[in-house]
Motif scaffolding. Structure first.
Motif, mmCIF file in Angstrom:
data_model
loop_
_atom_site.group_PDB
_atom_site.id
_atom_site.type_symbol
_atom_site.label_atom_id
_atom_site.label_comp_id
_atom_site.label_asym_id
_atom_site.label_seq_id
_atom_site.Cartn_x
_atom_site.Cartn_y
_atom_site.Cartn_z
ATOM 1 N N HIS A 116 0.832 -1.210 0.000
ATOM 2 C CA HIS A 116 0.000 0.000 0.000
ATOM 3 C C HIS A 116 0.864 1.257 0.000
ATOM 4 O O HIS A 116 0.563 2.206 -0.743
ATOM 5 N N LEU A 125 -6.359 -0.684 -4.850
ATOM 6 C CA LEU A 125 -6.386 -2.129 -4.699
ATOM 7 C C LEU A 125 -7.794 -2.629 -4.977
ATOM 8 O O LEU A 125 -8.755 -2.195 -4.338
ATOM 9 N N ASP A 128 -7.462 -8.867 -3.453
ATOM 10 C CA ASP A 128 -6.393 -9.295 -2.563
ATOM 11 C C ASP A 128 -6.768 -10.671 -2.030
ATOM 12 O O ASP A 128 -7.710 -10.800 -1.260
ATOM 13 N N GLN A 147 -2.794 -10.017 -5.977
ATOM 14 C CA GLN A 147 -3.398 -8.693 -5.880
ATOM 15 C C GLN A 147 -3.600 -8.128 -7.268
ATOM 16 O O GLN A 147 -2.800 -8.360 -8.176
ATOM 17 N N TRP A 149 -4.370 -4.348 -8.851
ATOM 18 C CA TRP A 149 -4.380 -2.900 -8.593
ATOM 19 C C TRP A 149 -4.820 -2.175 -9.861
ATOM 20 O O TRP A 149 -4.278 -2.439 -10.946
#
Length: 153
Positions: A116, A125, A128, A147, A149
């Motif tokens: 982060h 985000l 996750d 993840q 993004w």
């Protein structure tokens, strides 16, 4: 789609097989030679390049797998800045990130909070998930997360 640190080209072949327009880059000539052998007729999908100096434009999707954790931590803010340049606004950076509190490496582990700190300025985000250990490479088993993004507009 861009795959930095593409290594032996395994992911390049998978993405190409699914019809993705993919380009893999690696700094290592030895890795590229292995990728070209592995890819055979698709060897045109990889090229030697320095991720930090690569000037190919921006991408809708950049795939991460064992690239960030191979870099010394002192380069991580440069990695994040470069990712924000390479992923088009609205595009995605997605892949497997190595979580570990090890002081030595490579691989150099991070944390969710560390990711982060690196990415929040330019990315949101969106996904996750923990990865089952049997789906990871042995060195990463039980320490990887998936993840996704999204690059801020």
């Amino acid at each position: 789609m861009l795959v930095p640190g593409c290594g032996t080209g395994y992911e390049i072949a998978l993405f190409a097989r699914h019809g993705d327009d993919v380009l893999g880059i690696d700094f290592s000539q030895a890795a590229l030679e292995a990728a070209r052998r592995y890819l055979g007729a698709q060897s045109r999908l990889v090229r030697q390049a320095d991720f930090f100096a690569f000037e190919e434009g921006s991408f809708d999707f950049v795939y991460e797998r064992a690239f960030l954790c191979a870099l010394p931590r002192v380069r991580w803010s440069d990695w994040a800045r470069r990712m924000s340049e390479l992923v088009r606004p609205g595009g995605e950076l997605a892949g497997f990130f190595y979580l570990d509190d090890n002081e030595r490496g490579p691989p150099f582990g991070t944390s969710r909070e560390g990711l982060h700190r690196l990415l929040d300025r330019a990315f949101l985000l969106r996904e996750d998930k923990a990865i089952p250990p049997q789906d990871s490479l042995a060195v990463f088993a039980g320490k990887e997360i998936w993840q996704r993004w999204e690059r801020r507009l």
